[in-house]
Design a protein around this motif. Sequence first.
Motif, PDB file in Angstrom:
ATOM      1  N   GLY A   1      -0.029   6.427   1.800  1.00 52.38           N
ATOM      2  CA  GLY A   1      -1.234   6.007   2.034  1.00 52.38           C
ATOM      3  C   GLY A   1      -1.656   6.046   3.375  1.00 52.38           C
ATOM      4  O   GLY A   1      -0.921   6.495   4.320  1.00 52.38           O
TER       5      GLY A   1
ATOM      6  N   GLY B   1      -3.487  -3.091  -2.074  1.00 54.45           N
ATOM      7  CA  GLY B   1      -2.214  -2.487  -2.395  1.00 54.45           C
ATOM      8  C   GLY B   1      -1.525  -3.486  -3.296  1.00 54.45           C
ATOM      9  O   GLY B   1      -1.635  -4.519  -3.399  1.00 54.45           O
TER      10      GLY B   1
ATOM     11  N   ARG C   1       2.496   1.793  -3.322  1.00 53.25           N
ATOM     12  CA  ARG C   1       1.302   2.105  -4.320  1.00 53.25           C
ATOM     13  C   ARG C   1       1.144   3.684  -4.171  1.00 53.25           C
ATOM     14  O   ARG C   1       0.946   4.364  -5.173  1.00 53.25           O
ATOM     15  CB  ARG C   1       0.139   1.562  -4.158  1.00 53.25           C
ATOM     16  CG  ARG C   1      -1.257   2.030  -4.756  1.00 53.25           C
ATOM     17  CD  ARG C   1      -0.994   1.931  -6.238  1.00 53.25           C
ATOM     18  NE  ARG C   1      -2.187   2.378  -6.968  1.00 53.25           N
ATOM     19  CZ  ARG C   1      -2.548   3.729  -7.272  1.00 53.25           C
ATOM     20  NH1 ARG C   1      -1.513   4.537  -7.029  1.00 53.25           N
ATOM     21  NH2 ARG C   1      -3.674   4.179  -7.640  1.00 53.25           N
ATOM     22  N   TRP C   2       1.148   4.026  -3.057  1.00 53.90           N
ATOM     23  CA  TRP C   2       1.015   5.588  -2.808  1.00 53.90           C
ATOM     24  C   TRP C   2       2.098   6.678  -2.350  1.00 53.90           C
ATOM     25  O   TRP C   2       1.950   7.766  -1.930  1.00 53.90           O
ATOM     26  CB  TRP C   2       0.018   5.885  -1.555  1.00 53.90           C
ATOM     27  CG  TRP C   2      -1.406   5.089  -1.986  1.00 53.90           C
ATOM     28  CD1 TRP C   2      -1.990   3.785  -1.501  1.00 53.90           C
ATOM     29  CD2 TRP C   2      -2.328   5.806  -2.986  1.00 53.90           C
ATOM     30  NE1 TRP C   2      -2.984   3.650  -2.218  1.00 53.90           N
ATOM     31  CE2 TRP C   2      -3.360   4.857  -3.073  1.00 53.90           C
ATOM     32  CE3 TRP C   2      -2.431   6.899  -3.548  1.00 53.90           C
ATOM     33  CZ2 TRP C   2      -4.558   5.089  -3.928  1.00 53.90           C
ATOM     34  CZ3 TRP C   2      -3.600   7.269  -4.283  1.00 53.90           C
ATOM     35  CH2 TRP C   2      -4.388   6.248  -4.327  1.00 53.90           C
TER      36      TRP C   2
ATOM     37  N   GLU D   1       4.465   8.156  -4.111  1.00 52.30           N
ATOM     38  CA  GLU D   1       4.522   9.470  -4.873  1.00 52.30           C
ATOM     39  C   GLU D   1       3.603  10.512  -4.406  1.00 52.30           C
ATOM     40  O   GLU D   1       3.592  11.540  -4.832  1.00 52.30           O
ATOM     41  CB  GLU D   1       4.330   9.192  -6.424  1.00 52.30           C
ATOM     42  CG  GLU D   1       5.548   8.253  -6.968  1.00 52.30           C
ATOM     43  CD  GLU D   1       5.383   8.247  -8.508  1.00 52.30           C
ATOM     44  OE1 GLU D   1       4.506   8.660  -9.096  1.00 52.30           O
ATOM     45  OE2 GLU D   1       6.409   7.591  -9.052  1.00 52.30           O
ATOM     46  N   GLN D   2       2.257  10.214  -3.778  1.00 53.49           N
ATOM     47  CA  GLN D   2       1.513  11.142  -3.365  1.00 53.49           C
ATOM     48  C   GLN D   2       1.669  11.406  -1.863  1.00 53.49           C
ATOM     49  O   GLN D   2       0.548  11.729  -1.053  1.00 53.49           O
ATOM     50  CB  GLN D   2       0.107  10.224  -3.491  1.00 53.49           C
ATOM     51  CG  GLN D   2      -0.653  10.257  -5.082  1.00 53.49           C
ATOM     52  CD  GLN D   2       0.128   9.333  -6.053  1.00 53.49           C
ATOM     53  OE1 GLN D   2       0.351   8.340  -5.395  1.00 53.49           O
ATOM     54  NE2 GLN D   2       0.319   9.780  -7.016  1.00 53.49           N
TER      55      GLN D   2
ATOM     56  N   HIS E   1       0.907  -1.103   0.090  1.00 59.37           N
ATOM     57  CA  HIS E   1      -0.037   0.024   0.006  1.00 59.37           C
ATOM     58  C   HIS E   1       0.935   1.221  -0.015  1.00 59.37           C
ATOM     59  O   HIS E   1       0.496   2.232  -0.637  1.00 59.37           O
ATOM     60  CB  HIS E   1      -0.957  -0.026   1.222  1.00 59.37           C
ATOM     61  CG  HIS E   1      -2.014   0.973   1.080  1.00 59.37           C
ATOM     62  ND1 HIS E   1      -2.950   0.843   0.362  1.00 59.37           N
ATOM     63  CD2 HIS E   1      -1.889   2.295   1.768  1.00 59.37           C
ATOM     64  CE1 HIS E   1      -3.821   2.345   0.631  1.00 59.37           C
ATOM     65  NE2 HIS E   1      -3.242   3.000   1.481  1.00 59.37           N
ATOM     66  N   ASN E   2       1.878   1.076   0.753  1.00 59.92           N
ATOM     67  CA  ASN E   2       2.858   2.340   0.938  1.00 59.92           C
ATOM     68  C   ASN E   2       3.478   2.443  -0.380  1.00 59.92           C
ATOM     69  O   ASN E   2       3.895   3.530  -1.059  1.00 59.92           O
ATOM     70  CB  ASN E   2       3.696   2.365   1.907  1.00 59.92           C
ATOM     71  CG  ASN E   2       3.134   2.479   3.318  1.00 59.92           C
ATOM     72  OD1 ASN E   2       1.890   3.137   3.362  1.00 59.92           O
ATOM     73  ND2 ASN E   2       3.830   1.903   4.289  1.00 59.92           N
TER      74      ASN E   2
END
Length: 216
Positions: A104, A158, A97-98, A100-101, A94-95
Amino acid sequence: SILSIGWAQWILSDLPQDSLSLAMTHPEMDWPTAHAACPVLALAGDETLAGCVPARRRRQLRRARQAASRCGRIALLSASGSPQTFLDQLIRLHNMRWAEQGGGVLANAAVEQFHRLSLPLLDAHGLVRCWLFAIDGGTVGAYYGFHHRGRAYAYLGGFDPAYAEESPGAILIGHAIAEAIREDAREFDFLRGQEAYKYGWGAVDRWTMRRVWTRS
């Protein structure tokens, strides 16, 4: 009594449409209003998904499995009975996946601790459905959901961005829907949020409700 507490307003949000709170009457309470959309897929048919998932999404799912198979031996693994190991993988993916944002929801230490404590209890009562997707023994996707009283709920997932073209998230959701059908669930609830991918599975909005009691 409730009237002796110092308060100005009660906001009752995310009420299900059959909530008893919606039937409450009081001169200072407003009428129920729509609050948030929760896309829900009505389940029918068998584990092929032909009875409820649109043909286009089923074709995409087949192509995703084929693409993943070209990368190596694929496996869908139940993580029931090993909640901490599952969380390790889910948090990692999950981390990723997110990243760049800004990370998560599981990047928050308090949220992680909550799941570390709650998931084993939920698992012990048979309420969670946790799946991992692996290619050649390496975990590239994780799915965290629930099942209760004939409803399946897709909560969190994720995947490794390096395998985005193989769509491990979609493969896991397809598997979770098939398993929910196998367990005689009536609905697959994607929970709050109108993300486009949910409607690709055939989900239709179901709205939660909101009431406000403003003290005069």
